[in-house]
Write a protein that holds these residues in place. Structure first.
Motif, PDB file in Angstrom:
ATOM      1  N   LEU A 147      37.483  15.237 -28.237  1.00 16.07           N
ATOM      2  CA  LEU A 147      37.087  15.820 -29.526  1.00 16.07           C
ATOM      3  C   LEU A 147      36.002  16.870 -29.332  1.00 16.07           C
ATOM      4  O   LEU A 147      36.023  17.933 -29.972  1.00 16.07           O
ATOM      5  N   PHE A 148      35.069  16.584 -28.473  1.00 13.02           N
ATOM      6  CA  PHE A 148      33.952  17.499 -28.260  1.00 13.02           C
ATOM      7  C   PHE A 148      34.433  18.827 -27.678  1.00 13.02           C
ATOM      8  O   PHE A 148      33.848  19.880 -27.972  1.00 13.02           O
ATOM      9  N   ILE A 149      35.457  18.808 -26.874  1.00 11.07           N
ATOM     10  CA  ILE A 149      36.026  20.059 -26.352  1.00 11.07           C
ATOM     11  C   ILE A 149      36.480  20.950 -27.506  1.00 11.07           C
ATOM     12  O   ILE A 149      36.273  22.173 -27.491  1.00 11.07           O
ATOM     13  N   ASP A 150      37.092  20.348 -28.533  1.00 12.70           N
ATOM     14  CA  ASP A 150      37.512  21.140 -29.706  1.00 12.70           C
ATOM     15  C   ASP A 150      36.311  21.771 -30.401  1.00 12.70           C
ATOM     16  O   ASP A 150      36.395  22.900 -30.906  1.00 12.70           O
ATOM     17  N   VAL A 151      35.204  21.054 -30.448  1.00  7.99           N
ATOM     18  CA  VAL A 151      33.989  21.604 -31.038  1.00  7.99           C
ATOM     19  C   VAL A 151      33.528  22.826 -30.238  1.00  7.99           C
ATOM     20  O   VAL A 151      33.218  23.881 -30.811  1.00  7.99           O
ATOM     21  N   CYS A 152      33.503  22.690 -28.936  1.00  8.26           N
ATOM     22  CA  CYS A 152      33.097  23.810 -28.072  1.00  8.26           C
ATOM     23  C   CYS A 152      34.012  25.011 -28.263  1.00  8.26           C
ATOM     24  O   CYS A 152      33.547  26.165 -28.313  1.00  8.26           O
ATOM     25  N   ASP A 153      35.309  24.765 -28.384  1.00  3.65           N
ATOM     26  CA  ASP A 153      36.258  25.865 -28.577  1.00  3.65           C
ATOM     27  C   ASP A 153      35.990  26.589 -29.895  1.00  3.65           C
ATOM     28  O   ASP A 153      36.084  27.823 -29.973  1.00  3.65           O
ATOM     29  N   ALA A 154      35.661  25.840 -30.953  1.00  2.24           N
ATOM     30  CA  ALA A 154      35.354  26.448 -32.244  1.00  2.24           C
ATOM     31  C   ALA A 154      34.093  27.301 -32.160  1.00  2.24           C
ATOM     32  O   ALA A 154      34.041  28.428 -32.672  1.00  2.24           O
ATOM     33  N   VAL A 155      33.079  26.778 -31.508  1.00  2.01           N
ATOM     34  CA  VAL A 155      31.819  27.516 -31.372  1.00  2.01           C
ATOM     35  C   VAL A 155      32.018  28.754 -30.498  1.00  2.01           C
ATOM     36  O   VAL A 155      31.483  29.833 -30.789  1.00  2.01           O
ATOM     37  N   GLN A 156      32.807  28.617 -29.443  1.00  3.67           N
ATOM     38  CA  GLN A 156      33.096  29.777 -28.593  1.00  3.67           C
ATOM     39  C   GLN A 156      33.795  30.876 -29.388  1.00  3.67           C
ATOM     40  O   GLN A 156      33.496  32.061 -29.220  1.00  3.67           O
ATOM     41  N   HIS A 157      34.718  30.491 -30.268  1.00  5.33           N
ATOM     42  CA  HIS A 157      35.398  31.471 -31.123  1.00  5.33           C
ATOM     43  C   HIS A 157      34.382  32.241 -31.964  1.00  5.33           C
ATOM     44  O   HIS A 157      34.447  33.472 -32.066  1.00  5.33           O
ATOM     45  N   ALA A 158      33.440  31.523 -32.556  1.00  2.00           N
ATOM     46  CA  ALA A 158      32.411  32.176 -33.367  1.00  2.00           C
ATOM     47  C   ALA A 158      31.559  33.106 -32.513  1.00  2.00           C
ATOM     48  O   ALA A 158      31.244  34.231 -32.920  1.00  2.00           O
ATOM     49  N   HIS A 159      31.188  32.658 -31.331  1.00  2.00           N
ATOM     50  CA  HIS A 159      30.371  33.488 -30.458  1.00  2.00           C
ATOM     51  C   HIS A 159      31.101  34.762 -30.068  1.00  2.00           C
ATOM     52  O   HIS A 159      30.477  35.831 -29.955  1.00  2.00           O
ATOM     53  N   GLN A 160      32.392  34.668 -29.865  1.00  5.36           N
ATOM     54  CA  GLN A 160      33.164  35.863 -29.527  1.00  5.36           C
ATOM     55  C   GLN A 160      33.237  36.850 -30.686  1.00  5.36           C
ATOM     56  O   GLN A 160      33.500  38.034 -30.476  1.00  5.36           O
ATOM     57  N   LYS A 161      32.990  36.369 -31.905  1.00 11.29           N
ATOM     58  CA  LYS A 161      32.916  37.226 -33.084  1.00 11.29           C
ATOM     59  C   LYS A 161      31.495  37.734 -33.324  1.00 11.29           C
ATOM     60  O   LYS A 161      31.235  38.427 -34.306  1.00 11.29           O
ATOM     61  N   GLY A 162      30.579  37.378 -32.433  1.00 10.91           N
ATOM     62  CA  GLY A 162      29.199  37.802 -32.587  1.00 10.91           C
ATOM     63  C   GLY A 162      28.401  36.946 -33.536  1.00 10.91           C
ATOM     64  O   GLY A 162      27.442  37.409 -34.153  1.00 10.91           O
ATOM     65  N   ILE A 163      28.769  35.671 -33.676  1.00 19.46           N
ATOM     66  CA  ILE A 163      28.164  34.791 -34.663  1.00 19.46           C
ATOM     67  C   ILE A 163      27.534  33.586 -33.985  1.00 19.46           C
ATOM     68  O   ILE A 163      28.178  32.929 -33.168  1.00 19.46           O
ATOM     69  N   ILE A 164      26.287  33.301 -34.334  1.00 20.52           N
ATOM     70  CA  ILE A 164      25.603  32.097 -33.880  1.00 20.52           C
ATOM     71  C   ILE A 164      25.481  31.156 -35.068  1.00 20.52           C
ATOM     72  O   ILE A 164      25.109  31.568 -36.161  1.00 20.52           O
ATOM     73  N   HIS A 165      25.781  29.887 -34.851  1.00 21.46           N
ATOM     74  CA  HIS A 165      25.697  28.922 -35.950  1.00 21.46           C
ATOM     75  C   HIS A 165      24.250  28.611 -36.310  1.00 21.46           C
ATOM     76  O   HIS A 165      23.870  28.642 -37.468  1.00 21.46           O
ATOM     77  N   ARG A 166      23.442  28.236 -35.338  1.00 25.33           N
ATOM     78  CA  ARG A 166      22.011  27.965 -35.458  1.00 25.33           C
ATOM     79  C   ARG A 166      21.678  26.615 -36.104  1.00 25.33           C
ATOM     80  O   ARG A 166      20.509  26.282 -36.231  1.00 25.33           O
ATOM     81  N   ASP A 167      22.666  25.852 -36.493  1.00 26.91           N
ATOM     82  CA  ASP A 167      22.365  24.530 -37.062  1.00 26.91           C
ATOM     83  C   ASP A 167      23.474  23.542 -36.719  1.00 26.91           C
ATOM     84  O   ASP A 167      23.923  22.770 -37.567  1.00 26.91           O
ATOM     85  N   LEU A 168      23.912  23.562 -35.480  1.00 29.51           N
ATOM     86  CA  LEU A 168      24.933  22.622 -35.043  1.00 29.51           C
ATOM     87  C   LEU A 168      24.340  21.222 -34.922  1.00 29.51           C
ATOM     88  O   LEU A 168      23.292  21.039 -34.309  1.00 29.51           O
ATOM     89  N   LYS A 169      25.015  20.263 -35.499  1.00 33.84           N
ATOM     90  CA  LYS A 169      24.581  18.869 -35.519  1.00 33.84           C
ATOM     91  C   LYS A 169      25.776  18.047 -35.981  1.00 33.84           C
ATOM     92  O   LYS A 169      26.763  18.600 -36.490  1.00 33.84           O
ATOM     93  N   PRO A 170      25.751  16.745 -35.823  1.00 34.52           N
ATOM     94  CA  PRO A 170      26.922  15.946 -36.199  1.00 34.52           C
ATOM     95  C   PRO A 170      27.374  16.137 -37.637  1.00 34.52           C
ATOM     96  O   PRO A 170      28.576  16.176 -37.914  1.00 34.52           O
ATOM     97  N   SER A 171      26.444  16.281 -38.573  1.00 32.45           N
ATOM     98  CA  SER A 171      26.837  16.406 -39.978  1.00 32.45           C
ATOM     99  C   SER A 171      27.422  17.769 -40.314  1.00 32.45           C
ATOM    100  O   SER A 171      27.953  17.969 -41.408  1.00 32.45           O
TER     101      SER A 171
END
Length: 349
Positions: A147-171
């Protein structure tokens, strides 16, 4: 979205359980927008309050046209109508529109109501925080890593768009049961409410952290983000937050004590995050006393077996992600995911 996904500032989203939403501490949020069930905003009928985020209040709503579906509507918080906050909200709306990934909640619509109060409409995710879901369903370490790999893939997609989440957490990482035809549960990363665009196409000058305002959640916050007033945040800050989530998924606790952070003032929070050396997950497990039995049951294993599994690569991977110095962390979320894949395949890292 669920009410759990809005525990941005006040509650401790960790192994000690959620705290009360209201607090007199520096982490408190303002009261929710006073909109009753049945209120109509364009083609959307408000059904219930889901919770409060850093900059907005989230409701579950029903869209009536041109399609009928459940959605989540985020409306700016009352008392937060400054130009800077409006700019952040506009950035969030534009940011989400750039994202197109099966593990990221989509933005569907946006607009204003009342006297220009902005809102945006997102996919409604009827899920649970990833830690809660994994524990309730007693997922094994292997299943948690998948499951965590899917999370990393989602975040990587955002980073490739030039986007940082800045509040990643379980919720902000919700999980639902496997959709029809799927082999595993579905992960959705939500709430890019404090995202910062890396590209110069958005109003980044207007949305920097205001003096004295901490954006993010301290338990999952990188040292550089905890430094008040800093604007030097890059994708490795999200890698740090991912590392903390991974640590918690594995060991059942956080690398830095939540209670210590929540009691501290701004300067002390930054100092604790910057100076505390996280211990290995396997060592942390041995310090949890009576909680260990429940933690191991939730992972379908024993204390001895879990300590053994964590004592090698699964000690090293999360600790590399949460190094104090950015250049010592994984360079990308994809690199972090790759090491987990290597581990699952029994390959050298």
């Amino acid at each position: 979205m669920t009410s759990d996904d809005q525990r941005d500032q006040t509650p401790v989203d960790g192994p000690d359980g959620p705290a009360t939403r209201k607090s007199a501490s520096m982490w408190s949020t303002v009261d929710a927008v006073n909109i009753d069930a049945g209120h109509v905003i364009g083609p959307y009928i408000i059904r219930e309050l889901l919770g409060e985020g850093g900059f907005g209040v989230v409701y579950r709503a029903e869209q009536t046209e041109p399609v009928q579906r459940q959605v989540a509507i985020k409306i700016i918080q009352p008392g937060m109508g400054s130009k800077a906050v409006i700019a952040r909200f506009e950035q969030e709306r534009q940011t989400l529109a750039l994202l197109d990934h099966p593990n990221v909640a989509r933005v569907l619509d946006a607009g204003t109501f009342l006297r220009g109060v902005p809102y945006f409409v997102m996919d409604y995710v009827d899920g649970e925080p990833i830690t809660t879901y994994c524990d309730r369903n007693t997922l094994s370490i292997r299943d948690r890593l998948e499951l965590f790999i899917d999370v990393c893939d989602a975040v990587q997609h955002a980073h490739q768009k030039g986007i940082i989440h800045r509040d990643l957490k379980p919720s902000n990482i919700l999980v639902t049961d496997a959709p029809s035809g799927a082999s595993k549960p579905l992960v959705k990363v939500i709430d890019f409410g404090v995202a910062k665009a890396l590209s110069g196409t958005m109003a980044t000058e207007a949305v920097q952290t205001e003096h004295g305002q901490l954006i993010g959640t301290p338990e999952y916050m990188s040292p550089e983000q905890a430094e008040m007033g800093t604007i030097d945040i890059d994708t490795r800050s999200d890698v740090y937050s991912l590392g903390v989530v991974l640590y918690e998924l594995l060991a059942g606790d956080l690398p830095i004590d939540s209670k210590s952070l929540r009691k501290a003032g701004y300067a002390r929070v930054a100092q604790l995050i910057r100076e505390c050396d996280p211990i290995k997950p396997s060592t942390r497990l041995g310090q949890l006393g009576e909680r260990v039995e429940k933690i191991t049951q939730c992972r379908q294993t024993t204390h001895h077996a879990l300590a053994r599994d964590l004592s090698r690569e699964l000690d090293w991977i999360p600790l590399k992600a949460i190094r104090h110095e950015r250049h010592e962390r994984y360079r990308t979320a994809s690199d972090l995911a790759d090491d987990i894949r290597h581990y699952l395949r029994g390959e050298p890292l």
